[in-house]
Design a protein around this motif. Structure first.
Motif, PDB file in Angstrom:
ATOM      1  N   GLY A 179       0.730  -1.081  -0.064  1.00  0.00           N
ATOM      2  CA  GLY A 179       0.052   0.105   0.001  1.00  0.00           C
ATOM      3  C   GLY A 179       0.829   1.186   0.070  1.00  0.00           C
ATOM      4  N   GLY A 180       2.111   1.304  -0.592  1.00  0.00           N
ATOM      5  CA  GLY A 180       2.814   2.359  -0.401  1.00  0.00           C
ATOM      6  C   GLY A 180       2.406   3.524  -1.287  1.00  0.00           C
ATOM      7  N   THR A 181       2.523   4.532  -0.980  1.00  0.00           N
ATOM      8  CA  THR A 181       2.022   5.941  -1.634  1.00  0.00           C
ATOM      9  C   THR A 181       3.348   6.898  -1.722  1.00  0.00           C
ATOM     10  N   GLU A 182       4.328   6.767  -0.803  1.00  0.00           N
ATOM     11  CA  GLU A 182       5.388   7.855  -0.696  1.00  0.00           C
ATOM     12  C   GLU A 182       6.782   7.242  -0.368  1.00  0.00           C
ATOM     13  N   TRP A 183       7.863   7.679  -0.783  1.00  0.00           N
ATOM     14  CA  TRP A 183       9.136   6.973  -0.548  1.00  0.00           C
ATOM     15  C   TRP A 183      10.006   8.169  -0.268  1.00  0.00           C
ATOM     16  N   LEU A 184      10.708   8.407   0.762  1.00  0.00           N
ATOM     17  CA  LEU A 184      12.050   9.098   1.006  1.00  0.00           C
ATOM     18  C   LEU A 184      13.168   8.575   0.831  1.00  0.00           C
ATOM     19  N   GLU A 185      14.015   8.993  -0.065  1.00  0.00           N
ATOM     20  CA  GLU A 185      15.268   8.168  -0.216  1.00  0.00           C
ATOM     21  C   GLU A 185      16.421   9.072  -0.005  1.00  0.00           C
ATOM     22  N   PHE A 186      17.363   9.077   1.023  1.00  0.00           N
ATOM     23  CA  PHE A 186      18.533   9.572   1.305  1.00  0.00           C
ATOM     24  C   PHE A 186      19.938   9.046   0.827  1.00  0.00           C
ATOM     25  N   PRO A 187      20.102   9.482  -0.526  1.00  0.00           N
ATOM     26  CA  PRO A 187      21.292   8.641  -1.068  1.00  0.00           C
ATOM     27  C   PRO A 187      22.500   8.831  -0.447  1.00  0.00           C
ATOM     28  N   ARG A 188      22.664   9.967   0.174  1.00  0.00           N
ATOM     29  CA  ARG A 188      23.992  10.211   1.217  1.00  0.00           C
ATOM     30  C   ARG A 188      23.490  10.335   2.374  1.00  0.00           C
ATOM     31  N   VAL A 189      24.051   9.408   3.551  1.00  0.00           N
ATOM     32  CA  VAL A 189      23.660   9.321   4.795  1.00  0.00           C
ATOM     33  C   VAL A 189      25.067   9.978   5.437  1.00  0.00           C
ATOM     34  N   SER A 190      24.632  10.882   6.271  1.00  0.00           N
ATOM     35  CA  SER A 190      25.626  11.951   7.063  1.00  0.00           C
ATOM     36  C   SER A 190      24.858  12.325   8.247  1.00  0.00           C
ATOM     37  N   LYS A 191      25.657  12.996   9.055  1.00  0.00           N
ATOM     38  CA  LYS A 191      25.296  13.754  10.485  1.00  0.00           C
ATOM     39  C   LYS A 191      25.268  15.080   9.912  1.00  0.00           C
ATOM     40  N   ALA A 192      25.007  15.804   8.861  1.00  0.00           N
ATOM     41  CA  ALA A 192      24.799  16.935   8.644  1.00  0.00           C
ATOM     42  C   ALA A 192      23.572  17.467   9.201  1.00  0.00           C
ATOM     43  N   GLN A 193      23.351  18.902   9.385  1.00  0.00           N
ATOM     44  CA  GLN A 193      22.359  19.470   9.665  1.00  0.00           C
ATOM     45  C   GLN A 193      21.188  19.763   8.713  1.00  0.00           C
ATOM     46  N   VAL A 194      21.423  19.723   7.330  1.00  0.00           N
ATOM     47  CA  VAL A 194      20.578  19.611   6.392  1.00  0.00           C
ATOM     48  C   VAL A 194      20.914  18.497   5.278  1.00  0.00           C
ATOM     49  N   LEU A 195      19.695  17.726   5.216  1.00  0.00           N
ATOM     50  CA  LEU A 195      19.898  16.301   4.562  1.00  0.00           C
ATOM     51  C   LEU A 195      19.292  16.408   3.535  1.00  0.00           C
ATOM     52  N   PRO A 196      19.836  16.265   2.069  1.00  0.00           N
ATOM     53  CA  PRO A 196      19.240  16.212   0.785  1.00  0.00           C
ATOM     54  C   PRO A 196      18.410  15.104   0.728  1.00  0.00           C
ATOM     55  N   CYS A 197      17.247  14.729  -0.063  1.00  0.00           N
ATOM     56  CA  CYS A 197      16.874  13.538  -0.143  1.00  0.00           C
ATOM     57  C   CYS A 197      15.926  13.614  -1.390  1.00  0.00           C
ATOM     58  N   LEU A 198      15.192  12.358  -1.922  1.00  0.00           N
ATOM     59  CA  LEU A 198      14.547  12.364  -3.175  1.00  0.00           C
ATOM     60  C   LEU A 198      13.069  11.931  -2.494  1.00  0.00           C
ATOM     61  N   LEU A 199      12.116  12.817  -2.760  1.00  0.00           N
ATOM     62  CA  LEU A 199      10.774  12.575  -2.388  1.00  0.00           C
ATOM     63  C   LEU A 199      10.013  11.898  -3.578  1.00  0.00           C
ATOM     64  N   ILE A 200       9.710  10.508  -3.515  1.00  0.00           N
ATOM     65  CA  ILE A 200       9.201   9.699  -4.774  1.00  0.00           C
ATOM     66  C   ILE A 200       7.664   9.300  -4.323  1.00  0.00           C
ATOM     67  N   ARG A 201       6.799   9.995  -5.079  1.00  0.00           N
ATOM     68  CA  ARG A 201       5.459   9.538  -4.943  1.00  0.00           C
ATOM     69  C   ARG A 201       4.756   8.649  -5.859  1.00  0.00           C
ATOM     70  N   ALA A 202       3.725   7.733  -5.541  1.00  0.00           N
ATOM     71  CA  ALA A 202       3.360   6.846  -6.399  1.00  0.00           C
ATOM     72  C   ALA A 202       2.343   7.641  -7.039  1.00  0.00           C
ATOM     73  N   LEU A 203       1.985   7.752  -8.596  1.00  0.00           N
ATOM     74  CA  LEU A 203       1.117   8.194  -8.830  1.00  0.00           C
ATOM     75  C   LEU A 203      -0.005   7.148  -9.765  1.00  0.00           C
ATOM     76  N   ASP A 204       0.599   5.982 -10.184  1.00  0.00           N
ATOM     77  CA  ASP A 204      -0.394   5.221 -10.895  1.00  0.00           C
ATOM     78  C   ASP A 204       0.268   3.842 -10.773  1.00  0.00           C
ATOM     79  N   HIS A 205      -0.554   2.919  -9.686  1.00  0.00           N
ATOM     80  CA  HIS A 205      -0.121   1.659  -9.365  1.00  0.00           C
ATOM     81  C   HIS A 205      -0.417   0.694 -10.501  1.00  0.00           C
ATOM     82  N   ASP A 206      -1.514   1.028 -11.310  1.00  0.00           N
ATOM     83  CA  ASP A 206      -1.245   0.013 -12.627  1.00  0.00           C
ATOM     84  C   ASP A 206      -0.045   0.076 -13.566  1.00  0.00           C
ATOM     85  N   LYS A 207       0.600   1.399 -13.789  1.00  0.00           N
ATOM     86  CA  LYS A 207       1.842   1.409 -14.209  1.00  0.00           C
ATOM     87  C   LYS A 207       2.964   0.879 -13.390  1.00  0.00           C
TER      88      LYS A 207
END
Length: 326
Positions: free
Chosen positions: A285-313
């Motif tokens: 039942g997933g709808t959203e995925w937060l992916e952190f390609p770089r893991v660190s102890k930084a105060q600001v962490l960049p990541c990819l927010l991936i949303r599922a738009l069409d489960h049939d596709k």
């Protein structure tokens, strides 16, 4: 490197016309892997030697491994030529990439995507290191020339990152070396099909965030130490989801459910579980995925927010991927 490929040996009796696969199956040990990586995928000798040494139980000091691998390769080339000659072929008659055995070896070592050097644009194969980081340049000269170009014209380089055919999207900028090439190509294909949407966001660290006791136990006692950058990133991700009203019991956190098996939200680190994202979206039942390609102890962490738009596709993508793996 693996031992002799059973798929290659089966090709001798398969009758499918894969003469090259039959020739490769005649080689001993890992010789087929070595010659395919070099001849079909143009893997640098230094990488092949490193792969070869990784399979040795004990490394000999001062041994000429480079010369040894060159010798293996020359013997393998000769045996392949002899086999092909018996069948009435020469090496010039064959297309390496049309052989299922060659493609299988390429997929096993994750070198089967032909992409272009970011500087000279010549087709090459991205060689992945043990960390999963893809090569971006075909030579040290191209790497240095690209560095000089970045210094001279940063705007032009930023524009070149918007190249979906090469596995790049603008949201990958600054993270592209942390995302394995297979995952980049799949994300581009999924977004292009309309199955998902990808956005680059930044999340602030939240080491002082307070969670329910079972969540704290999961983070503290079961998973990571207080000094781990994974724990630091996990707390930031969960705090971010809390501010959006997400029920943390319904989160899949880097390979484990926090509580429920129904997990609309997922968090991943280092792209470890990113290849499983379509399947996890479909099965849980997933709808959203937060992916952190770089893991660190930084105060600001960049990541990819991936949303599922069409489960049939997403389902169609998974079926096609399963067919391609056959």
């Amino acid at each position: 490197m693996n031992a002799s490929d059973p798929t290659a040996r089966a090709a001798i009796h398969s009758g499918d016309g894969d003469v090259l696969g039959s020739a490769l199956a005649e080689l001993a040990g890992n010789d087929a892997d070595i010659i395919v990586l070099r001849e079909a995928f143009e893997v640098p000798m230094t990488v092949i030697v490193r792969l070869y040494k990784a399979t040795r139980r004990r490394l000999l000091p001062d041994f000429d491994y480079l010369g040894h691998v060159h010798g293996i390769m020359e013997t393998a080339r000769r045996r392949v030529r002899e086999f092909l000659a018996q069948e009435g072929f020469t090496t010039e008659d064959l297309d390496w990439h049309s052989s299922p055995i060659v493609r299988d070896i390429g997929a096993r070592y994750r070198v089967h995507h032909l992409v272009a050097c970011l500087h000279c644009d010549h087709s090459r194969i991205p060689i992945l290191s043990r960390t999963g980081r893809p090569r971006e340049y075909c030579s040290a000269a191209c790497r240095q020339a690209a560095y000089r170009r970045r210094r001279a014209d940063p705007a032009a380089v930023a524009a070149s990152l918007d190249a979906p055919d090469a596995g790049f999207l603008p949201c990958f900028t600054g993270l592209e070396r942390r995302i394995p090439s297979d995952s980049r190509f799949e994300l581009v294909a999924l977004e292009k099909s309309g199955a998902i949407d990808i956005e680059r966001i930044t999340i602030d660290a939240a080491d002082d965030a307070k969670f329910e006791r079972h969540i704290e136990d999961h983070l503290w006692r079961r998973r990571w130490s207080a000094e781990s950058p994974f724990r630091h990133t996990a707390r930031a991700a969960l705090a971010h989801l809390c501010t959006r009203g997400v029920n943390l019991d319904e989160v899949f956190l880097h390979g484990e459910d926090l509580h429920s098996r129904v997990t609309p939200h997922a968090v991943g680190f280092g792209c470890r579980y990113l290849p499983d994202m379509p399947r996890l979206f479909l099965e849980f039942g997933g709808t959203e995925w937060l992916e952190f390609p770089r893991v660190s102890k930084a105060q600001v962490l960049p990541c990819l927010l991936i949303r599922a738009l069409d489960h049939d596709k997403l389902s169609a993508f998974e079926r096609q991927r399963a067919l391609n793996a056959l």
